[in-house]
Design a protein around this motif. Structure first.
Motif, short mmCIF file in Angstrom:
data_model
loop_
_atom_site.label_atom_id
_atom_site.label_comp_id
_atom_site.label_asym_id
_atom_site.label_seq_id
_atom_site.Cartn_x
_atom_site.Cartn_y
_atom_site.Cartn_z
N LEU A 1 11.48 0.96 7.89
CA LEU A 1 10.22 0.39 8.02
C LEU A 1 9.26 1.40 7.42
O LEU A 1 8.26 1.13 7.04
N PHE A 2 9.05 2.66 7.92
CA PHE A 2 8.36 3.76 7.91
C PHE A 2 8.84 5.05 7.48
O PHE A 2 9.85 5.44 8.01
N SER A 3 8.11 5.79 6.60
CA SER A 3 8.61 7.26 6.31
C SER A 3 7.61 8.18 7.08
O SER A 3 6.49 7.64 7.00
N PHE A 4 8.11 9.27 7.65
CA PHE A 4 7.09 10.22 8.15
C PHE A 4 7.18 11.60 7.62
O PHE A 4 8.42 11.97 7.14
N HIS B 1 4.63 6.67 0.12
CA HIS B 1 4.05 7.43 1.03
C HIS B 1 4.40 7.52 2.31
O HIS B 1 4.70 6.32 3.08
N SER B 2 4.00 8.56 3.22
CA SER B 2 4.53 8.84 4.49
C SER B 2 3.58 8.91 5.36
O SER B 2 2.53 9.45 5.21
N ILE B 3 3.81 8.59 6.61
CA ILE B 3 2.86 8.56 7.67
C ILE B 3 2.88 10.11 8.19
O ILE B 3 4.03 10.68 8.61
N CYS B 4 1.63 10.73 8.69
CA CYS B 4 1.59 12.08 9.30
C CYS B 4 0.75 12.27 10.38
O CYS B 4 0.58 13.16 10.70
N THR B 5 0.30 11.08 11.05
CA THR B 5 -0.44 11.26 12.33
C THR B 5 0.07 10.09 13.13
O THR B 5 0.68 9.01 12.63
N LEU B 6 -0.04 10.24 14.41
CA LEU B 6 0.31 9.40 15.61
C LEU B 6 -0.83 9.36 16.32
O LEU B 6 -1.69 10.08 16.23
N ARG C 1 -6.98 1.74 5.93
CA ARG C 1 -6.12 1.77 7.04
C ARG C 1 -4.76 2.20 6.74
O ARG C 1 -3.95 2.88 7.31
N ASN C 2 -4.46 1.88 5.46
CA ASN C 2 -3.12 2.38 4.91
C ASN C 2 -3.20 3.61 3.90
O ASN C 2 -2.27 3.69 3.01
N GLY C 3 -4.15 4.34 4.15
CA GLY C 3 -4.34 5.61 3.72
C GLY C 3 -4.58 5.66 1.91
O GLY C 3 -4.55 6.55 1.26
N VAL C 4 -5.21 4.46 1.37
CA VAL C 4 -5.45 4.31 -0.11
C VAL C 4 -6.99 4.38 -0.37
O VAL C 4 -7.57 3.66 0.39
N PRO C 5 -7.36 5.20 -1.19
CA PRO C 5 -8.66 5.41 -1.48
C PRO C 5 -9.04 4.28 -2.40
O PRO C 5 -8.25 3.83 -3.29
N VAL C 6 -10.42 3.85 -2.64
CA VAL C 6 -10.88 2.74 -3.25
C VAL C 6 -11.99 3.07 -4.13
O VAL C 6 -13.10 3.63 -3.64
N LEU C 7 -11.91 2.44 -5.23
CA LEU C 7 -13.17 3.12 -6.32
C LEU C 7 -13.87 1.71 -6.70
O LEU C 7 -13.12 0.66 -7.06
N GLY C 8 -15.07 1.81 -7.08
CA GLY C 8 -15.72 0.48 -7.28
C GLY C 8 -15.73 0.93 -9.16
O GLY C 8 -15.33 1.78 -9.57
N THR C 9 -16.47 -0.11 -9.78
CA THR C 9 -16.57 0.11 -11.42
C THR C 9 -17.94 0.09 -11.72
O THR C 9 -18.72 -0.79 -11.31
N PHE C 10 -18.16 0.92 -12.55
CA PHE C 10 -19.64 1.31 -13.08
C PHE C 10 -19.06 0.61 -14.83
O PHE C 10 -18.48 1.37 -15.45
N ILE C 11 -19.69 -0.61 -15.31
CA ILE C 11 -19.43 -0.98 -16.55
C ILE C 11 -20.44 -1.31 -17.61
O ILE C 11 -21.44 -1.77 -17.04
N TRP D 1 0.83 -1.28 -0.16
CA TRP D 1 -0.07 -0.02 0.02
C TRP D 1 0.89 1.28 -0.12
O TRP D 1 0.42 2.30 -0.38
N ARG D 2 2.07 1.13 0.49
CA ARG D 2 3.09 2.27 0.83
C ARG D 2 3.19 2.78 -0.62
O ARG D 2 3.84 4.10 -0.82
N TYR D 3 3.27 2.07 -1.86
CA TYR D 3 3.62 2.32 -3.06
C TYR D 3 2.61 2.77 -4.03
O TYR D 3 2.96 3.08 -5.33
N ILE D 4 1.39 2.72 -3.74
CA ILE D 4 0.17 3.13 -4.49
C ILE D 4 -0.73 4.14 -3.77
O ILE D 4 -0.45 4.68 -2.90
#
Length: 554
Positions: A406-409, A323-328, A112-122, A85-88
């Motif tokens: 392990l993580f970037s901030f 992508h980096s973490i920006c909250t604790l 949870r890993n900060g990535v938005p999710v799209l559904g598909t209309f086909i 997830w950190r890479y997309i």
């Protein structure tokens, strides 16, 4: 209620909608509430709308809604999981049903890993043509009803928007309304879903014919202008990239150049050569849409899947801005949301395979340095969940230690941090090694460790102080300090910083003694936590108004 529950087991399942009638008659139903994502989209840096080229992953596997449809998990052996997830930037769930609502486990894991999710209309072929004529060829109320329903569905189930993929010829009347439909849908999604997105797939051209362009050009620009982005077809050459970049102007990162990992048709690179395609796309500063990376699982088989998956994404890593973490707080046990057993507190609670992406934990970076360092998932042993993170490498001769990122901030450092670590050293050299954490900060003249009188650390490397016993107020939260159980060692640390910005969290493996030889190491990480001391004393909010319904004891 048939669509909400599995006919064999009565378990709640994720579902899709078929045809226009099902879409237009959809309304929230308490039986479908299992499908509402329970995890809000985590913040990350840089945000999606920065000018950096993005990476979209479009997941298309065997028609979709496989074992990932079981909302409460299943006993699947060797399931497909995604964890880079950190890479997309964006995850699309794709199937050939008219309205693909992403299975909620995917939305939970991605969010949870900060990535938005799209559904598909086909829509496809003759039936698809009929659907399009029915809602596009008439007046605006018909296409507005469709876009309002799509926006409502995304809002209700708490995913982040739609990929629109119309793969059939349109009449003149229908294609005239298509940009209006896209513009209305995009506006509706933006207002219903914070950060929502609508992306158009390169299929139909402005005269209504089905002609894949493999680029952004005058034939499809009218659709690009009406939404958040264009996902191009896969059979492009370098000149297509050049023209796309030229025409997109300041919106070049809204062009997602399609890369089919299965390599159908004429493509630059697919499979383990997908990096060849990515390299070219990035040369032009464009975004990429990686289609069907499940190739690793489907084509190479499920046996060595995790190994092959790390190889596949490892080859692409240099073209994927992370992508980096920006909250604790940050807290993770690295579990993939699957396993051959379930572990709790370092011991096996229950043997047998399980699969539930909703409980996948925050995933780290997966650095690979050929022959020197590798990070991978270990299913044989874990602190909590189904897996731990295995870090394997070599401390070169003459070197004291090796740091694995392990993580970037990207966030201001609070004045006081507590960190906790649970690990297990394995292999013949375990007794000669020690393990700790290293935090780096961004270069700054204002950044000091400890109080103002202390000197700035050279190159911003901080080694948090070992904390043998927690302060009394935190005894419960930091009960782990300096104690071992089931072969796992637990450690607590503290770090005081002033005027600093957090940069990287690394695992530090050091030798006790200087050695002319190189030393190999294997370390399993069971849990890592980074806590802001100021908010650790605050008691968690109390649960209120708890209601339960629809019980069936079995």
């Amino acid at each position: 209620t048939a669509r909400y529950f599995d006919t064999k087991t009565t378990e709640p399942i994720s579902f899709f909608l078929s045809g226009l009638e099902e879409l237009l008659s959809w309304k929230p139903d308490s039986d479908g509430d299992f499908n509402i994502s329970a995890v809000p989209l985590a913040k990350r840096q840089p945000p999606l709308h920065s000018q950096r080229p993005r990476t979209l992953v479009c997941h298309d596997m065997r028609g979709g809604y496989l074992d990932d449809r079981f909302i409460q998990g299943s006993a699947t052996r060797n399931p497909y999981v995604f964890y880079h997830w950190r890479y997309i930037d964006i995850f699309v769930y794709f199937s050939h049903h008219t309205v693909t609502i992403p299975p909620v486990c995917w939305t939970n894991a991605a969010h949870r890993n900060g990535v938005p999710v799209l559904g598909t209309f086909i829509t496809e072929s003759t039936d698809g043509g009929k659907i399009c004529e029915a809602f596009l060829a008439g007046g605006e109320e018909a296409y507005r009803a469709v876009s309002e329903q799509l926006a409502r569905i995304a809002q209700h189930y708490r995913f982040d928007g739609w990929l629109i993929n119309l793969e059939n010829v349109l009449s003149a009347a229908a294609v005239r309304n298509l940009p209006h439909f896209l513009r209305h849908l995009t506006a509706q999604v933006h207002s219903a879903v914070p950060g929502g997105l609508v992306i158009w797939y390169d299929s139909i051209v402005q005269n209504g014919l089905l002609q894949w362009q493999n680029e952004l050009n005058g034939e499809n620009r009218v659709f690009f202008d009406a939404c958040d982005g264009l996902f191009t077809n896969y059979n492009w050459k370098q000149e297509n990239l050049e023209r796309s970049r030229e025409l997109a102007g300041p919106r070049r990162t809204d062009v997602y150049v399609g890369v089919d990992v299965f390599g159908r048709g004429e493509v630059i690179g697919s499979g383990f050569d997908t990096n060849k395609s990515l390299r070219l796309i990035r040369q032009y500063g464009l975004s990429a849409a990686i289609f069907a990376p499940g190739w690793v699982y489907e084509h190479l088989g499920e046996e060595n899947f995790l190994q092959n998956e790390n190889k596949f994404w490892g080859l692409l890593a240099e073209y994927l801005p992370t992508h980096s973490i920006c909250t604790l707080p940050l807290a993770t046990s690295f579990s993939l949301g699957m396993g051959n057993s379930r572990f709790l507190d370092g011991k096996e609670e229950e043997a047998g395979p399980w699969y539930d992406l909703s409980v996948q934990e925050i995933q780290p970076l997966y650095p690979e340095h050929e022959g020197r360092l590798s990070t991978s998932c270990c299913l044989q042993d874990a602190w909590c969940g189904g897996s731990s993170l295995r870090v394997q490498g070599i401390i070169p001769s003459g070197k004291e230690h090796v740091a694995t990122r392990l993580f970037s901030f990207q966030m201001p450092a609070p004045p006081k941090l507590f960190l906790t670590l649970r690990y297990k050293l394995e292999g013949p050299h375990a007794d000669e090694l020690s393990v700790g954490l290293e935090l780096t900060t961004w270069d700054s003249s204002t950044c000091h460790e400890g109080n103002m009188t202390s000197l700035p650390e050279p190159n911003g490397r901080h080694h948090p102080r070992f904390l043998p016993a927690p302060p009394p107020s935190l005894a419960k939260l930091l009960a782990v300090c300096n104690h071992s159980s089931n072969g796992w060692t637990s450690r607590c640390y503290e770090l005081d910083l002033q005027g600093c910005s957090l940069r990287d969290l690394s695992l530090l493996v050091s030798r006790h003694q200087h050695s002319p030889q190189e030393t190999s190491f294997t370390c399993l990480l069971g849990e890592v936590r980074v806590l802001d001391a100021a908010s650790t004393g605050v008691s968690p909010p109390q649960v209120q108004n708890l209601a339960a319904s629809q019980f069936w004891w079995q």
